[in-house]
Design a protein around this motif. Structure first.
Motif, short mmCIF file in Angstrom:
data_model
loop_
_atom_site.label_atom_id
_atom_site.label_comp_id
_atom_site.label_asym_id
_atom_site.label_seq_id
_atom_site.Cartn_x
_atom_site.Cartn_y
_atom_site.Cartn_z
N LEU A 139 131.82 74.01 52.32
CA LEU A 139 131.54 73.38 53.43
C LEU A 139 132.41 72.07 53.59
N SER A 140 133.27 71.91 54.62
CA SER A 140 134.05 70.93 54.67
C SER A 140 134.34 70.69 56.23
N THR A 177 124.10 70.54 47.20
CA THR A 177 124.24 69.38 45.91
C THR A 177 124.96 70.01 44.81
N SER A 178 124.26 71.20 44.17
CA SER A 178 124.69 71.59 43.09
C SER A 178 125.99 72.73 43.07
N GLN A 225 130.46 67.95 62.92
CA GLN A 225 130.23 69.10 62.53
C GLN A 225 128.66 69.56 62.22
N VAL A 226 127.69 68.68 62.29
CA VAL A 226 126.37 68.68 62.26
C VAL A 226 125.37 68.79 63.34
N THR A 227 124.68 69.83 63.67
CA THR A 227 123.92 69.78 64.63
C THR A 227 122.42 70.09 64.15
N VAL A 228 121.44 69.38 64.59
CA VAL A 228 120.13 69.60 64.04
C VAL A 228 118.99 69.77 65.25
N LYS A 232 126.77 64.72 54.74
CA LYS A 232 127.50 63.32 55.00
C LYS A 232 128.20 62.85 53.80
N ALA A 233 127.75 63.18 52.78
CA ALA A 233 128.53 62.71 51.54
C ALA A 233 129.57 63.57 51.28
N ARG A 234 129.79 64.76 52.16
CA ARG A 234 131.02 65.46 51.97
C ARG A 234 131.95 65.40 53.16
N GLY A 235 131.35 64.56 54.09
CA GLY A 235 132.33 64.16 55.26
C GLY A 235 131.99 65.01 56.35
#
Length: 249
Positions: free
Chosen positions: A204-205, A192-193, A242-245, A228-231
């Motif tokens: 991170l994009s 975030t910061s 782009q995200v795997t958890v 998610k706020a970054r797309g």
């Protein structure tokens, strides 16, 4: 379903955190998968899943675990020593693997691993294979713990830095102690910061990044929200993202 494994090595990182190497043949598996260990306690069989730290092709398995006081299995695992036996599932499972990530135009150039605690294990397994190094221009491991003594496999991680100085970036985050060179903030807060990206020197994009997240549920949820706020959205087979958890509990 279960076969007998025998402990061939153990390592204690602190009074609760430990690694076990177990000689057993579980057949082929993919880096990032987990295996179940089990014991019969009283008249009840207790089984728990642990990510594999070792790479595929080993003649042993290795797990990283924390002995939880109220745990039904982990305190018993901590008592195991070289020569002791433990039941092991015959096959590894799990979908947090590199072959589940998008390919071709959706692949991205940079692979980020975000881990807390023992969840560093599956990422070490992946980094001990050739695949991530041949597939991505940059690899970043962000490893968050509370105290310095919780940093398992630190020397091995530093060896990756020495072996791939232009390709690999290790970022440590120690939240309850000062540690030279490490961040002191939680992973979602560092994203975030902008502190994390500044330290890594990458952004991170959605266009350049694939992010794999493993660890405690709060870190995963908050990191997903920030990304998610970054797309950056969750990766699905029907809709590459782009995200795997993988959640640890």
């Amino acid at each position: 379903m279960w076969i007998e494994g025998r402990v061939i090595e153990r390592r204690d990182w602190n009074d609760k955190l430990f690694s076990l190497k177990i000689r057993v043949d579980i057949g082929d598996f993919t880096a990032g998968q987990f295996i179940k260990l089990s014991q019969v306690v009283g008249e009840k069989r207790i089984g728990r899943a642990y990510s594999l730290v070792n790479p595929p092709g080993s003649d042993y398995i290795e797990v990283l675990a924390v002995a939880v006081e109220e745990g039904q299995l982990s305190p018993n695992l901590q008592l195991l020593d070289v020569g002791d036996v433990i039941d092991v599932a015959t096959k590894a499972s799990g979908f947090m693997t590199l072959d589940e990530l998008p390919k071709e135009e959706h692949k991205g150039k940079h692979l980020w691993f975000l881990a807390t605690g023992t969840a560093v294990g599956p990422f070490i397994s992946m980094m001990d294979t050739n695949e991530p190094w041949l597939t991505y221009e940059k690899l970043v491991l962000v490893y968050g713990v509370r105290k310095v003594e919780d940093l398992a496999y630190l020397e091995q991680l530093k060896q990756y830095e020495a072996s791939y100085p232009q390709q690999f970036k290790l970022v440590l985050s120690v939240t309850r102690e000062e540690f030279s060179g490490a961040l002191s903030t939680r992973i979602p807060d560092a994203i975030t910061s902008g502190e994390l990206e500044a330290k890594v020197g990458l952004t991170l994009s959605p266009e350049t990044s694939q992010v794999m997240i493993c660890g405690n549920p709060e870190m995963i949820t908050q990191s997903q929200e920030v990304l998610k706020a970054r797309g950056l959205v969750k990766n699905l087979r029907r809709a590459p993202g782009q995200v795997t958890v993988e959640r640890y509990w």
